[in-house]
Design an enzyme around this catalytic site. Sequence first.
Site, PDB file in Angstrom:
ATOM      1  N   ARG A   1     -58.221  90.944 -42.272  1.00  0.00           N
ATOM      2  CA  ARG A   1     -57.643  90.461 -40.945  1.00  0.00           C
ATOM      3  C   ARG A   1     -56.162  91.114 -40.445  1.00  0.00           C
ATOM      4  NH1 ARG A   1     -60.129  84.944 -40.269  1.00  0.00           N
ATOM      5  NH2 ARG A   1     -58.259  84.328 -39.122  1.00  0.00           N
TER       6      ARG A   1
ATOM      7  N   TYR B   1     -55.003  91.798 -36.747  1.00  0.00           N
ATOM      8  CA  TYR B   1     -53.830  91.229 -36.197  1.00  0.00           C
ATOM      9  C   TYR B   1     -53.078  92.593 -35.731  1.00  0.00           C
ATOM     10  CZ  TYR B   1     -54.218  87.412 -39.812  1.00  0.00           C
ATOM     11  OH  TYR B   1     -54.462  86.447 -40.212  1.00  0.00           O
TER      12      TYR B   1
ATOM     13  N   TYR C   1     -53.772  79.054 -30.626  1.00  0.00           N
ATOM     14  CA  TYR C   1     -54.175  77.796 -30.908  1.00  0.00           C
ATOM     15  C   TYR C   1     -53.148  76.927 -31.543  1.00  0.00           C
ATOM     16  CZ  TYR C   1     -56.687  74.494 -33.823  1.00  0.00           C
ATOM     17  OH  TYR C   1     -57.048  73.400 -35.053  1.00  0.00           O
TER      18      TYR C   1
END
Lengths: 272, 70
Positions: free
Chosen positions: A71, A75, A97
Site C-alpha cells: 500500500r 500512497y 473518506y
Amino acid sequence: MDKALAKKGSLTVVGTGIQLGSHITQEAVSVVKSADRVLAVVAEPATFEWIKRLNPNTKSLAILYDKKKSRLEAYQKMVNEIVESVESGYKTAAVFYGHPGVFVNPSHKAIKHLKRLGYQAKMLPGISADACLFAELGVDPSRNGYQAYEATDFLLFNRSLDNSVSCVIWQIGVVGKMSIQKVESEDNSLKVLVDELQKYYPKSHEVVLYLSTQFNIFDSTVKKLPLSELAKEPIPELSTLFIPPAQPKRLNLKMARKLNIDISNFTTQHPT
Amino acid sequence: MANNLRDFLIDLGTNEQTKANYRNDPDATMENAGLSEQEKQWVKDGNLDEINRNIGEAHTAGKWIDISES
C-alpha cells in the site's frame, strides 16, 4: 506549459466524513465544486458518483491500489499524482473518506511536499470515525482522557495503556495484517491482541465494537461484549474498538495543593 | 451509467425532503426512486454487501493504513 498558469496551482485537502452527504462540510463542498481537478479516495461508489456530480472533473485515486503490491507504493503514487496536478497549475482538491488527515498517508505527504516547493497547500478538517463514536456511544473524551492506538502498532511497538482512560483501538478488523500479506500461518492476531489487552483489563470488562454507518438509513453497528469474547467475534474490516475505563481516575492531593485548587466541591470520580 | 439504487442513496444523503419521505413511507419512497424488488429487499435487510456490489464500479478503497512506514 504556460508559466503563468503553472504558478497558480494549489491544493486543498478535504474529507467527506463517514456518512454519504450528511457529514461533509459546506466548505468542503465549495472546495470540490470550485476546483479545476478533484482527486478522490472514498469508501463506496455512491460517494464517488456524488463527488463527480459536484465536479465532473473528478478522478479516483483508489485505482492506484494494487493487491499484489505494498500500500505504501500506492500512497506514493497518489502523492505523485496530487503533486503533478498542482505543479501543472491546477487548483486541485484531494478528497478522502472521513477526516482527510486521519489514517490517510498521502494527504499529509502531498501537503508537506507542495509547501516545500512553494505552493499553497492546506487541509480542512472532516468528521472521522472517532467523532461518530463519541456521538453515538455518548463518550466525552475530556472526562476521562482519550488514548488511541492502531491495533497492530499497539502490539508491535510496546505501547502501554492507562486503564482509567477511555481507549480506542483503530483498525481492529485488520490487526496483524500488513499490506504485504504474511505467508501462511493461521491468523491468531486477534487473540494476541485480546491477550495483550487482558494485561490491562479484566476478562469480563465490557468493550464495544463499533462501525459507523455510511448511509443514513442504516444504523451503525454497536456491539457490546466482554473482552474475553472478542477473539471469537467476526469483525468487519473498518471496525473500531472502544474500551471504557476499568477504574476511576485518582485525585492527586499533593498536586491540588501545589496548584492551589479547592477540591472540596469535587464530585466522586468514577468511570463514565 | 444510470443506477437507481445508487442515485437513491445519494438522494437520501443530500436531500432533506427525500430523507423525510423515507422516514414517513420507505416503501413509497423506494418505489418512486425506481428500485427493483430485489434492491428494495436489500435496503430493508440492510444488506450492505449486496448494496455496495450493485451501486457502481468500486473506485474505492477501505481506509486501512499500512503502519510499516511510521
